[in-house]
Scaffold this active site. Structure first.
Site, PDB file in Angstrom:
ATOM      1  CB  THR A 111      -1.009  -0.061   1.176  1.00 16.61           C
ATOM      2  OG1 THR A 111      -1.933   1.025   1.052  1.00 16.61           O
ATOM      3  CG2 THR A 111      -0.334  -0.011   2.537  1.00 16.61           C
ATOM      4  CG  ASN A 112      -0.473   4.658  -1.364  1.00 14.26           C
ATOM      5  OD1 ASN A 112      -1.086   5.454  -0.666  1.00 14.26           O
ATOM      6  ND2 ASN A 112      -1.031   4.034  -2.380  1.00 14.26           N
ATOM      7  NE  ARG A 113       4.708   8.768   4.157  1.00 14.07           N
ATOM      8  CZ  ARG A 113       5.597   9.741   4.329  1.00 14.07           C
ATOM      9  NH1 ARG A 113       6.713   9.726   3.620  1.00 14.07           N
ATOM     10  NH2 ARG A 113       5.384  10.709   5.182  1.00 14.07           N
ATOM     11  CB  ALA A 170      -2.726   7.348  -3.050  1.00 12.97           C
TER      12      ALA A 170
END
Ligand code: CTP
Ligand code: CA
Length: 221
Positions: free
Chosen positions: A33-35, A99
């Site tokens: 995943t991402n921030r 995102a």
């Protein structure tokens, strides 16, 4: 609500918004995943709602669904695309604030991979580009706003995304040094076919979202 005028050009219009991170599973316990938290997308959903639009929010991540917004929860980029594809024909506009992971593991193992038993290298494949896919079936009158998270050459990359995904505007976010994540005031620079527009912000995300909606409504009107 103070600072949230109903905007005639958006009243009764349907706006589809993607928000939050996607999660690309490796196995039942591990994920890529991402921030992103999805905070900006959720604030945009509130701001479009307050401006009088009917809002459909396709949301990754764990944030609570905002009041008065039809929210669909999704996990992967593929789930997000499927949720959007069924709603896009009925929408007047699309805001791509998610995102989206650009890659996913080539395969997700059905059981937890044991140490030393799984492959030691990860094979990644591209996820679908949601904005590019939906923009290919854009009908007359529909509009699309995208975001561009960039750490360098912001405007050059934004202009390229505007053209490649056939967007009406790209809102450029500076992600250098973790800016744009978390709670700090943020700045967005809209880029349209006319080039860069005056920056919106720095503002907290709720006020910035209202500024984006007011800016876009003024252009639509
Ligand atoms: N986006 C999307 N689907 C993807 C990737 C991105 O819909 N698979 C959308 C994002 O929601 C955003 C815009 O496209 O509105 C730009 O995202 P960004 O990550 O900045 O651009 P990419 O096209 O993925 O290019 P890169 O990450 O290489 O800069
Ligand atoms: Ca990307």
């Amino acid at each position: 609500l103070a600072g949230s005028p109903r905007l005639p050009v958006l009243a009764g219009r349907t706006v589809l918004i993607t928000a939050g991170p996607t999660r690309e599973d490796l196995d039942p316990v591990r994920t890529l995943t991402n921030r992103s938290t999805g905070a900006m997308g959720v604030e945009l959903a509130r701001a479009f709602r307050d401006a009088g639009a009917r809002v459909q929010l396709v949301l990754g991540g764990d944030l609570p669904a905002p009041w008065g917004v039809e929210t669909v929860r999704v996990r992967s980029a593929q789930d997000m695309l499927a949720a959007c594809e069924s709603r896009w024909p009925g929408a007047d506009g699309l805001v791509g604030a998610a995102a989206v992971a650009d890659q996913r593991p080539e395969r997700a193992a059905p059981e937890k991979v044991k140490k030393g038993e799984g492959p030691e290298t990860l094979v990644l494949v591209r996820t679908p580009d949601i904005l590019a896919t939906l923009s290919a079936s854009k009908r007359a009158g529909q509009w699309i706003l995208g975001f561009a998270a960039e750490s360098e050459q912001h405007l050059t990359h934004a202009v390229a995304k505007l053209a490649k995904k056939r967007l009406d505007a790209v809102l450029v976010n500076d992600v250098q040094d973790g800016r744009a994540f978390g709670n700090q005031p943020n700045t967005l620079t809209p880029v349209t076919s006319e080039g860069p527009q005056p920056a919106l912000g720095p503002l907290p995300k709720d006020e910035l979202a209202r500024a984006v909606v007011a800016w876009w409504a003024a252009r639509l009107g």
